[in-house]
Design an enzyme around this catalytic site. Structure first.
Site, PDB file in Angstrom:
ATOM      1  N   ASP A  89     -11.577  -4.185   6.307  1.00  0.00           N
ATOM      2  CA  ASP A  89     -10.520  -5.129   6.685  1.00  0.00           C
ATOM      3  C   ASP A  89     -10.268  -5.083   8.185  1.00  0.00           C
ATOM      4  O   ASP A  89     -10.032  -6.117   8.820  1.00  0.00           O
ATOM      5  CB  ASP A  89      -9.218  -4.802   5.942  1.00  0.00           C
ATOM      6  CG  ASP A  89      -9.346  -4.937   4.439  1.00  0.00           C
ATOM      7  OD1 ASP A  89     -10.209  -5.704   3.983  1.00  0.00           O
ATOM      8  OD2 ASP A  89      -8.572  -4.279   3.714  1.00  0.00           O
ATOM      9  N   GLN A 141     -17.457  12.943  12.848  1.00  0.00           N
ATOM     10  CA  GLN A 141     -16.805  12.973  11.539  1.00  0.00           C
ATOM     11  C   GLN A 141     -15.408  13.582  11.601  1.00  0.00           C
ATOM     12  O   GLN A 141     -14.531  13.239  10.804  1.00  0.00           O
ATOM     13  CB  GLN A 141     -17.666  13.756  10.544  1.00  0.00           C
ATOM     14  CG  GLN A 141     -18.990  13.087  10.209  1.00  0.00           C
ATOM     15  CD  GLN A 141     -18.793  11.763   9.477  1.00  0.00           C
ATOM     16  OE1 GLN A 141     -18.125  11.702   8.458  1.00  0.00           O
ATOM     17  NE2 GLN A 141     -19.368  10.698  10.012  1.00  0.00           N
ATOM     18  N   ASN A 174     -12.075  10.947   2.182  1.00  0.00           N
ATOM     19  CA  ASN A 174     -12.253   9.964   1.116  1.00  0.00           C
ATOM     20  C   ASN A 174     -10.928   9.327   0.712  1.00  0.00           C
ATOM     21  O   ASN A 174      -9.857   9.904   0.930  1.00  0.00           O
ATOM     22  CB  ASN A 174     -12.885  10.626  -0.111  1.00  0.00           C
ATOM     23  CG  ASN A 174     -14.273  11.145   0.173  1.00  0.00           C
ATOM     24  OD1 ASN A 174     -15.073  10.471   0.814  1.00  0.00           O
ATOM     25  ND2 ASN A 174     -14.572  12.346  -0.296  1.00  0.00           N
ATOM     26  N   ASP A 185       0.844  -1.191   0.000  1.00  0.00           N
ATOM     27  CA  ASP A 185       0.000   0.000   0.000  1.00  0.00           C
ATOM     28  C   ASP A 185       0.881   1.243   0.000  1.00  0.00           C
ATOM     29  O   ASP A 185       1.783   1.378   0.842  1.00  0.00           O
ATOM     30  CB  ASP A 185      -0.902   0.019   1.230  1.00  0.00           C
ATOM     31  CG  ASP A 185      -2.092  -0.914   1.090  1.00  0.00           C
ATOM     32  OD1 ASP A 185      -2.318  -1.419  -0.028  1.00  0.00           O
ATOM     33  OD2 ASP A 185      -2.785  -1.147   2.098  1.00  0.00           O
TER      34      ASP A 185
END
Length: 384
Positions: free
Chosen positions: A312, A301, A143, A30
């Protein structure tokens, strides 16, 4: 093998050993970085999405490293989950074993280093035909847009790795197994071999629907493995697609969970558990013969860094608790401690998910910081 006796606050000893949790899947390095909208637009990316890399994305991986401050992590769905499980368990190290394929290159070396830092016993199949798989996590605000180049991850060979005696011994050592559905696209025969071993030896085999396309385009290999699945994970979108492909004729997630639980199962000594997440909405889980809804803790948030790896981590938290409590319960039975586990008629073949984990606690906390003591108190009382 290094056994660890963990002392709880009540002074009870719990036995956890190396290699007791086994995972197999697509290892990806990653590469995570905060990017701007211009970067997304340049490569035609949506702010919150996950796609496989195409030709137009080839330059993305080099550019994200060149233009941004990046973080490297040992990634890929299954590897993420076993890392979380290992992090929850802490010690001993190498409780979790992971199999997958990488390349003999720089990214492969970084991936091995990162897996070692996470204390996962990664036993990669290394080949030089394809480079190590990568996944760019392009973060904007809360995001993340994931672009995966599977590359070497697609090259796993059962006969060259899983079938080797030294590697199969690690499979046999494990008690709990987890494989994401993504690996069905690579080596379904490897999944089936592990799943059958778990079923025949009354161990716990877990799987994930992973993505809607798995149920759509890999239905045949998925359903060959399904009879051996003890615990099935998925989200509401994956559940709905699975239901459509199976002809369930319902879009009610709770009913889909019930119908999925009742699909044919080889090991009838352990009832299948189905767990479907729904983001911030209630998690749906089959507990014994009932479908139960578990509220999700509301999170500010402002406390969310990004949503990368949330699913995961959910599975990893479950696997960590399940592995720990399976070990503890096994130890108490084998050492005949009736003051803690007094039902002499019960044995390992009767261990259920509900015995091992306090589901309500587990699903009500988004971070899965469930104490082992609370888990054990749950099953020691509820199994009476």
């Amino acid at each position: 093998m290094c056994n660890k006796e963990t002392i709880t606050s009540t002074g009870r000893k719990m036995m956890i050993s190396e290699n007791i949790l086994f995972g197999m899947g697509n290892p990806l390095l990653d590469i995570s970085a905060v990017v701007d909208k211009d970067f997304l637009d340049k490569f035609g990316l949506k702010p919150n999405d996950q796609i496989l890399a195409e030709d137009k994305h080839k330059a993305l991986f080099a550019e994200i490293v060149k233009r941004n401050k990046v973080e490297y992590h040992a990634g890929g769905s299954t590897q993420n989950s076993v890392k979380i499980a290992q992090w929850m368990i802490q010690k001993p190290h190498k409780v979790a074993t992971f199999f997958g394929c990488i390349g003999t290159d720089r990214f492969g070396e970084i991936l091995k280093k990162k897996a070692e830092e996470a204390h996962v016993d990664a036993r990669y199949y290394e080949q030089n035909e394809e480079p190590t798989g990568t996944c760019a996590a392009c973060i904007t605000g809360n995001n993340r847009s994931l672009v995966a180049n599977l590359a070497a991850a697609n090259c796993y060979k059962k006969e060259k790795h899983l079938d080797l005696d030294s590697n199969w011994e690690l499979v046999e050592k494990a008690k709990v197994y987890y494989i994401a559905g993504f690996f069905l696209t690579v080596s379904p025969e490897s999944i089936l071999k592990v799943a059958k071993h778990a079923s025949e030896n009354n161990k716990i085999f877990c799987m994930n629907l992973s993505a809607p396309f798995i149920s759509q385009f890999f239905k045949e290999p998925l359903m060959k493995v399904m009879p051996y699945v003890d615990i099935l994970f998925g989200n509401e979108t994956e559940a709905a697609t699975f239901a459509k492909e199976q002809g369930f004729e319902t879009d009610d997630i709770a009913e889909i969970a019930r119908k999925t639980q009742n699909l044919p199962k080889e090991n009838t000594r352990r009832q299948r558990v189905v767990v479907f997440t729904q983001g911030k909405d209630d998690t749906v889980a089959t507990v014994d013969d009932q479908v139960t809804m578990f509220p999700v803790v509301d999170i500010d948030q402002n406390d969310i860094v990004d949503t990368n790896g949330a699913g995961d981590a959910f599975v990893g938290g479950t696997e960590g608790c399940l592995t720990t409590c399976f070990c503890v319960l096994s130890h108490l039975i084998c050492t005949n401690q009736p003051n803690i586990y007094c039902d002499n008629a019960s044995r390992l073949n009767k261990i259920t998910f509900n015995d091992c984990i306090s589901l309500r606690c587990l699903f009500q906390t988004s971070h899965f910081l469930l104490s082992t003591q609370d888990s054990c108190l749950h099953w020691s009382k509820s199994s009476r």
